[in-house]
Structure formats: structure tokens, C-alpha cells
Design a protein around this motif. Structure first.
Motif, PDB file in Angstrom:
ATOM      1  N   CYS A 138       0.843  -1.194   0.000  1.00 50.61           N
ATOM      2  CA  CYS A 138       0.000   0.000   0.000  1.00 50.61           C
ATOM      3  C   CYS A 138       0.880   1.245   0.000  1.00 50.61           C
ATOM      4  O   CYS A 138       2.068   1.190   0.323  1.00 50.61           O
ATOM      5  N   TYR A 139       0.280   2.358  -0.379  1.00 50.00           N
ATOM      6  CA  TYR A 139       1.002   3.624  -0.560  1.00 50.00           C
ATOM      7  C   TYR A 139       0.386   4.690   0.331  1.00 50.00           C
ATOM      8  O   TYR A 139      -0.701   5.184   0.035  1.00 50.00           O
ATOM      9  N   HIS A 143      -0.774   5.651  -4.631  1.00 49.19           N
ATOM     10  CA  HIS A 143      -0.009   4.990  -5.698  1.00 49.19           C
ATOM     11  C   HIS A 143       0.214   5.996  -6.829  1.00 49.19           C
ATOM     12  O   HIS A 143      -0.707   6.735  -7.204  1.00 49.19           O
ATOM     13  N   ASP A 152      -7.670   5.292  -4.966  1.00 51.87           N
ATOM     14  CA  ASP A 152      -6.584   4.499  -4.385  1.00 51.87           C
ATOM     15  C   ASP A 152      -7.088   3.663  -3.209  1.00 51.87           C
ATOM     16  O   ASP A 152      -6.768   2.467  -3.110  1.00 51.87           O
ATOM     17  N   ILE A 153      -7.862   4.253  -2.329  1.00 52.38           N
ATOM     18  CA  ILE A 153      -8.395   3.527  -1.183  1.00 52.38           C
ATOM     19  C   ILE A 153      -9.392   2.459  -1.638  1.00 52.38           C
ATOM     20  O   ILE A 153      -9.441   1.349  -1.090  1.00 52.38           O
ATOM     21  N   LEU A 156      -7.466  -0.458  -2.833  1.00 51.41           N
ATOM     22  CA  LEU A 156      -6.862  -1.144  -1.692  1.00 51.41           C
ATOM     23  C   LEU A 156      -7.900  -2.003  -0.969  1.00 51.41           C
ATOM     24  O   LEU A 156      -7.610  -3.134  -0.562  1.00 51.41           O
ATOM     25  N   LYS A 157      -9.107  -1.494  -0.848  1.00 55.05           N
ATOM     26  CA  LYS A 157     -10.187  -2.267  -0.224  1.00 55.05           C
ATOM     27  C   LYS A 157     -10.465  -3.531  -1.035  1.00 55.05           C
ATOM     28  O   LYS A 157     -10.762  -4.602  -0.469  1.00 55.05           O
ATOM     29  N   LYS A 159      -8.258  -5.279  -2.621  1.00 54.09           N
ATOM     30  CA  LYS A 159      -7.215  -6.241  -2.242  1.00 54.09           C
ATOM     31  C   LYS A 159      -7.586  -6.969  -0.950  1.00 54.09           C
ATOM     32  O   LYS A 159      -7.464  -8.195  -0.842  1.00 54.09           O
ATOM     33  N   LEU A 167      -1.222  -5.408   5.363  1.00 49.70           N
ATOM     34  CA  LEU A 167      -0.668  -4.489   4.374  1.00 49.70           C
ATOM     35  C   LEU A 167       0.694  -4.002   4.846  1.00 49.70           C
ATOM     36  O   LEU A 167       0.916  -3.772   6.034  1.00 49.70           O
ATOM     37  N   THR A 169       3.448  -0.957   3.860  1.00 52.10           N
ATOM     38  CA  THR A 169       3.527   0.273   3.079  1.00 52.10           C
ATOM     39  C   THR A 169       4.836   0.377   2.305  1.00 52.10           C
ATOM     40  O   THR A 169       5.854  -0.211   2.684  1.00 52.10           O
ATOM     41  N   CYS A 185      -8.091   4.476   5.676  1.00 48.85           N
ATOM     42  CA  CYS A 185      -8.341   3.035   5.543  1.00 48.85           C
ATOM     43  C   CYS A 185      -9.438   2.594   6.510  1.00 48.85           C
ATOM     44  O   CYS A 185     -10.333   1.823   6.140  1.00 48.85           O
ATOM     45  N   ILE A 194      -1.711  -2.687   9.341  1.00 51.83           N
ATOM     46  CA  ILE A 194      -0.921  -1.929   8.366  1.00 51.83           C
ATOM     47  C   ILE A 194       0.474  -1.737   8.947  1.00 51.83           C
ATOM     48  O   ILE A 194       0.658  -1.049   9.954  1.00 51.83           O
TER      49      ILE A 194
END
Length: 289
Positions: A138-139, A143, A152-153, A156-157, A159, A167, A169, A185, A194
Motif C-alpha cells: 500500500c502507498y 499509488h 486508491d483507497i 486497496l479495499k 485487495k 498491508l 507500506t 483506511c 498496516i
């Protein structure tokens, strides 16, 4: 995860020279003594040769050093047959953890079509090996290819919903941005741990490369260290290490699930951090093999 004792883990990469092979074994022997929760192994530039690079090194870590290993798998460069074979090999090595990535796009390395995104690979692995623990990248600062924060979020969700258990970072140097990301998040319903990825900057070449290539925000305090000590290697190393230690202490104090150090295949910085603040971490691995 006990929030009062977050995890400490390391990343290494497969060497591509004989000297590098000798160095990585010495490095890993020294990292083993720090009792990390796990050591992750990245992919080499030749992404079609994962069994002979990533898996071989991960097997050494897991079975010779007895440290839990996580193998990186790049979705863009693998097809379903390769992943099935790799999962079988991981099973034979008693490695049941992996980090599923899309992978950096390298123009000269042909891509495969089976897994367009990391979430596709995660979904496939989760279906094939539901007992595997799958990490995702994650970024904290979005990203580079994402159009905006919301997108982006959302990706990620996807994933996490596909089967990602935790996750890790990409590197960052501004903790406030990490905690803003963590809050975003939580608001999106992302509840997995995370882990904060940290790269201590301890030499001029490394700092120059970072300044030229990274998309991470570089705080004034970080840039001031480089400006003052750019041509003083010993002081730059000391100040860079101190910056990383301060960053890690702040992250742990404010509830980060763990710290993942990008070692660049050198153990000295990890050892210095362990000697300085090692009591803040778990003393033994929490992730089951």
C-alpha cells in the motif's frame, strides 16, 4: 497483534553476483540474531526466474535460519500455471506466506495477461491456498498511477476483500501522512494490520537517488540533514539513523502495527535500530509458518 509490542521485520532481495550471494548470507545470519517476525524476499529483475531466486532465498531463510519467510510475487509477470507451480513449491518449503504485488512495470520485461492487478493474484491465491497468509502493498501517499485518493483507497479495499491479511507500506518519511492514510483506511472498512515500511537513509548515494526518484514527501527536517551533512559521510549516517529511529518511535507510540525495514541487503542499520529501541518490539516471531 499486541499493540504494545509491534512487529519488526526486514526486506532483502536476491543477489545477482557471487559476491552478493556471499554478502546476503552473512547479512541474513546477522538479521536472524535480531529475532524478526519475518523476512520478506523481493523479486529479481528477471521476474521469470522466481523459483531460482526469490523462492530459493526464502527457503534458506525459512528452513535453515528458522525465520518465517515471505516471498514476493509480481502479478504482472506471472500466469496461472506459474503461480500454481510456485504455490506448490512454497508448500514444499513449508512457507505459507507471500506478498502479492502488481510489480513495477519494466518495459523490457514482457508482461503476462492472467493477473492485471494485485487483487486478481490475491483472489487466485486465496482460492487455491485459503490457509496462506497474504500480504499486500500500500502507498500512504497514493499509488503514483492512481487518479486520486478515493480511487486508491477503493482499489486497496478490493485487495483486502480478495483475501489480503495484512498491508505493508511503501517507504515514507512523513509520519503524519501515514496516520492520515491509516484513518482513511479505517473509514473505508479496511481493518487488517498496516505495517509501516521504513528505509533509513545513511549514505549520500542513497539520499541522492531517493531525492531524484521518490514520490514520497521529504520533510524539511529530512532535507536539512542531507543539506548539512551531504559531504560528511559519518555525520550523514549518524543523522540519517537518528531520523529513522525518531520516525520509528513515533510510529510505534501512535499505534503502528509493525515496522518493516528495507535493509538493502545490509544488516548494520537494523542492528543499530535493534540496539537502540529493540525493547519496543516483539522478541520473537508472531506469524505462524
Amino acid at each position: 497483534m499486541n499493540v504494545n509490542h509491534p512487529s519488526l521485520s526486514f526486506e532483502v532481495f536476491p543477489p545477482n553476483t557471487a559476491a552478493g550471494t556471499a554478502n546476503i548470507k552473512e547479512t541474513l545470519d546477522r538479521l536472524q540474531a535480531l529475532n524478526p517476525n519475518f523476512i520478506s524476499v523481493t523479486c529479481s529483475n528477471n521476474k521469470s526466474n522466481i523459483e531460482e531466486t526469490t523462492l530459493k532465498l526464502a527457503g534458506y531463510i525459512n528452513n535453515t535460519l528458522k525465520v518465517p519467510a515471505i516471498a514476493h510475487l509480481p502479478a504482472a509477470y506471472l500466469n496461472t500455471q506459474q503461480v500454481t507451480r510456485i504455490l506448490t513449491e512454497l508448500d514444499s518449503l513449508h512457507i505459507h506466506q507471500l506478498l502479492a504485488l502488481r510489480g513495477d512495470i519494466i518495459p523490457e520485461v514482457p508482461r503476462k495477461d492472467d493477473f492485471k492487478y494485485a487483487s486478481d493474484l490475491i483472489r487466485f491465491v486465496h482460492a487455491q491456498k485459503p490457509g496462506f497468509k497474504i500480504s499486500g502493498a500500500c502507498y500512504p501517499e497514493i499509488h503514483p498511477e492512481s487518479p486520486d485518493l478515493v480511487s486508491d483507497i477503493r482499489y486497496l479495499k478490493q485487495k483486502v476483500d480478495a483475501g489480503c491479511n495484512q498491508l505493508i507500506t511503501q517507504l515514507f518519511f512523513d509520519n503524519d501522512r501515514f496516520f492520515t492514510f491509516k484513518e482513511n483506511c479505517a473509514l473505508a472498512g479496511i481493518k487488517v494490520p498496516i505495517i509501516a515500511g521504513i528505509m533509513p537513509i545513511t549514505n549520500r548515494k542513497q539520499a541522492l537517488r531517493l531525492i531524484k526518484t521518490t514520490s514520497a514527501h521529504l520533510p524539511k527536517k529530512f532535507l536539512a540533514i542531507f543539506d548539512k551533512y551531504e559531504h560528511d559521510p559519518a555525520s550523514l549516517r549518524t543523522a540519517g539513523l537518528a531520523y529513522a529511529v525518531d520516525q520509528i518511535v513515533d510510529l510505534i507510540t501512535r499505534g503502528a502495527a509493525g515496522i518493516h525495514l528495507y535493509t538493502m541487503n545490509h544488516a548494520e542499520t537494523a542492528i543499530n535500530i535493534q540496539n537502540t529501541i529493540g525493547s519496543l518490539f516483539n522478541s520473537s516471531a508472531q506469524l505462524n509458518n
